[in-house]
Design an enzyme around this catalytic site. Sequence first.
Site, PDB file in Angstrom:
ATOM      1  N   SER A   1       7.954 -21.321 -33.112  1.00 58.02           N
ATOM      2  CA  SER A   1       8.277 -22.697 -32.740  1.00 58.02           C
ATOM      3  C   SER A   1       7.346 -23.678 -33.439  1.00 58.02           C
ATOM      4  CB  SER A   1       8.100 -22.804 -31.221  1.00 58.02           C
ATOM      5  OG  SER A   1       7.956 -24.136 -30.829  1.00 58.02           O
TER       6      SER A   1
ATOM      7  N   LYS B   1       3.308 -18.325 -28.613  1.00 55.39           N
ATOM      8  CA  LYS B   1       4.021 -18.139 -29.890  1.00 55.39           C
ATOM      9  C   LYS B   1       3.014 -17.894 -31.023  1.00 55.39           C
ATOM     10  CE  LYS B   1       8.294 -18.673 -28.531  1.00 55.39           C
ATOM     11  NZ  LYS B   1       9.203 -17.522 -28.575  1.00 55.39           N
TER      12      LYS B   1
ATOM     13  N   TYR C   1       2.746 -22.097 -23.626  1.00 56.16           N
ATOM     14  CA  TYR C   1       3.955 -21.665 -24.345  1.00 56.16           C
ATOM     15  C   TYR C   1       3.686 -21.611 -25.847  1.00 56.16           C
ATOM     16  CZ  TYR C   1       8.419 -22.037 -26.763  1.00 56.16           C
ATOM     17  OH  TYR C   1       9.456 -21.844 -27.647  1.00 56.16           O
TER      18      TYR C   1
HETATM   19  P1  NAD Z   1      17.137 -19.020 -23.884  1.00 54.75           P
HETATM   20  O1  NAD Z   1      16.325 -19.050 -22.653  1.00 54.75           O
HETATM   21  O2  NAD Z   1      18.526 -19.540 -23.829  1.00 54.75           O
HETATM   22  O3  NAD Z   1      17.198 -17.519 -24.452  1.00 54.75           O
HETATM   23  C1  NAD Z   1      16.178 -16.581 -24.227  1.00 54.75           C
HETATM   24  C2  NAD Z   1      16.825 -15.344 -23.650  1.00 54.75           C
HETATM   25  O4  NAD Z   1      15.825 -14.350 -23.427  1.00 54.75           O
HETATM   26  C3  NAD Z   1      17.498 -15.603 -22.304  1.00 54.75           C
HETATM   27  O5  NAD Z   1      18.822 -15.125 -22.362  1.00 54.75           O
HETATM   28  C4  NAD Z   1      16.652 -14.817 -21.297  1.00 54.75           C
HETATM   29  O6  NAD Z   1      17.452 -14.302 -20.244  1.00 54.75           O
HETATM   30  C5  NAD Z   1      16.063 -13.730 -22.182  1.00 54.75           C
HETATM   31  N1  NAD Z   1      14.765 -13.201 -21.734  1.00 54.75           N
HETATM   32  C6  NAD Z   1      13.663 -13.902 -21.380  1.00 54.75           C
HETATM   33  N2  NAD Z   1      12.654 -13.059 -21.089  1.00 54.75           N
HETATM   34  C7  NAD Z   1      13.127 -11.802 -21.286  1.00 54.75           C
HETATM   35  C8  NAD Z   1      12.563 -10.505 -21.173  1.00 54.75           C
HETATM   36  N3  NAD Z   1      11.292 -10.333 -20.800  1.00 54.75           N
HETATM   37  N4  NAD Z   1      13.319  -9.429 -21.450  1.00 54.75           N
HETATM   38  C9  NAD Z   1      14.621  -9.586 -21.843  1.00 54.75           C
HETATM   39  N5  NAD Z   1      15.217 -10.788 -21.952  1.00 54.75           N
HETATM   40  C10 NAD Z   1      14.470 -11.886 -21.687  1.00 54.75           C
HETATM   41  O7  NAD Z   1      16.312 -19.753 -25.027  1.00 54.75           O
HETATM   42  P2  NAD Z   1      16.736 -20.181 -26.499  1.00 54.75           P
HETATM   43  O8  NAD Z   1      16.721 -21.660 -26.560  1.00 54.75           O
HETATM   44  O9  NAD Z   1      17.927 -19.433 -26.932  1.00 54.75           O
HETATM   45  O10 NAD Z   1      15.451 -19.686 -27.279  1.00 54.75           O
HETATM   46  C11 NAD Z   1      15.373 -18.409 -27.887  1.00 54.75           C
HETATM   47  C12 NAD Z   1      13.993 -18.213 -28.448  1.00 54.75           C
HETATM   48  O11 NAD Z   1      13.696 -19.272 -29.352  1.00 54.75           O
HETATM   49  C13 NAD Z   1      12.879 -18.232 -27.398  1.00 54.75           C
HETATM   50  O12 NAD Z   1      11.922 -17.262 -27.743  1.00 54.75           O
HETATM   51  C14 NAD Z   1      12.303 -19.623 -27.524  1.00 54.75           C
HETATM   52  O13 NAD Z   1      10.963 -19.667 -27.148  1.00 54.75           O
HETATM   53  C15 NAD Z   1      12.469 -19.881 -29.018  1.00 54.75           C
HETATM   54  N6  NAD Z   1      12.538 -21.312 -29.329  1.00 54.75           N
HETATM   55  C16 NAD Z   1      13.448 -22.113 -28.713  1.00 54.75           C
HETATM   56  C17 NAD Z   1      13.477 -23.475 -28.985  1.00 54.75           C
HETATM   57  C18 NAD Z   1      14.452 -24.386 -28.270  1.00 54.75           C
HETATM   58  O14 NAD Z   1      14.226 -25.603 -28.242  1.00 54.75           O
HETATM   59  N7  NAD Z   1      15.561 -23.880 -27.709  1.00 54.75           N
HETATM   60  C19 NAD Z   1      12.586 -24.025 -29.910  1.00 54.75           C
HETATM   61  C20 NAD Z   1      11.670 -23.178 -30.544  1.00 54.75           C
HETATM   62  C21 NAD Z   1      11.657 -21.815 -30.244  1.00 54.75           C
END
Ligand code: NAD
Length: 337
Positions: free
Chosen positions: A124, A152, A148
Amino acid sequence: MNILVTGGAGYIGSITCVQLIEAGHRPVILDSLVNAKAAVLGRIAQVSGIQPSFMEGDVRNKALLVQVLHDHKIDAVIHFAGLKAVGESVDHPLRYYDNNVQGTLVLIDAMNQVGVKTLVFSSSATVYAPSHDMPLHEASVKGASSPYGRSKWMVEEILADVVASDPSWSMTALRYFNPVGAHPSGLMGEDPQGVPNNLMPFIAQLAVGQRSVLRVFGNDYETPDGTGVRDYIHVMDLADGHLAALQHAHGRAGHHVFNLGSGQGHSVLEMLATFAQACGKSLLHEFAPRRSGDLAAFWADASLAEKVLGWRVRRSLQAMCEDTWRWQSQNPKGYTS
Ligand code: NAD
Ligand code: UDP
């Protein structure tokens, strides 16, 4: 390739699965559903024509991971699974380190045991230190300001250390800027629980009448219109970025890091106006104090991804808003509707 997609039922993971299928890969989803609904699996099938194998489970369960990696003859892993709410991470740091850092350690351990050595990790832009020096490039100063963001950054450092100790690994960290938008079919998109913290899902809920007014956090920043500026990236472009990273990583050992952003900043008021145009409604806003911890403006230098991966964003701010509106208006209650 057979690709294990951890967190593949989530917002970015599910749409990446569709793009993987369209590119001829076989995604296998492992998700605990802590922040997703099983209904998304049917939508992946509806959009792509294929329902991927799904395991409900936690990435901290090594035995399960070893079994999945082995049974599905996995070639590479895209690791989305993790918790992502910045504010919650301040209140519950251990939850974040356990899920995001420990979860990745267990995953790497399981991959090592089975001999799967290609990993693409969701990092991120929050790993960068607050700065006025824009755009942010991969070597910009690091200094996350929340548990958070630190989780990362810790994972990124772990990936680098693992590659240094065993150069047969291929580890890629993708630093996302602000992912927004939805699948253009209107069948898949972001489905936040409760009141959205992020701008785009809040505006989308405002447009369908679930919220009454957007509170614009700060109008006295040193930006063209005084409101915060971010680098918004269409989730479809982000998904395509994973395909490009996977193609680059497979068979190419080493440690790789790329910003995935558009390279352009847009203000809160610009987002609101573009969304209003997309949905054909006027959207109420009021100015509120700055949100604590917010930066005035940041955006990516995404030129490395273009040079090395041959990837760059193709979808406009208008497309981000139109696709979000199609998803939100057709599914006002998200995947439960
Ligand atoms: P999201 O919450 O929709 O997806 C994450 C998924 O991981 C969810 O379906 C959740 O149920 C699953 N999960 C969480 N912990 C788990 C575990 N211990 N075991 C198995 N499954 C687990 O989030 P997203 O927006 O799709 O983000 C995906 C990734 O991208 C994340 O790692 C997030 O930190 C990173 N990210 C997101 C953003 C954003 O703004 N959406 C920005 C930068 C980075
Ligand atoms: N923002 C806002 N009102 C909201 C949510 C967000 O004014 O209800 C602003 C926020 O201050 C920032 C921009 O919108 O300038 C993007 O915020 P978001 O939380 O989506 O992303 P982040 O700040 O984490 O990059």
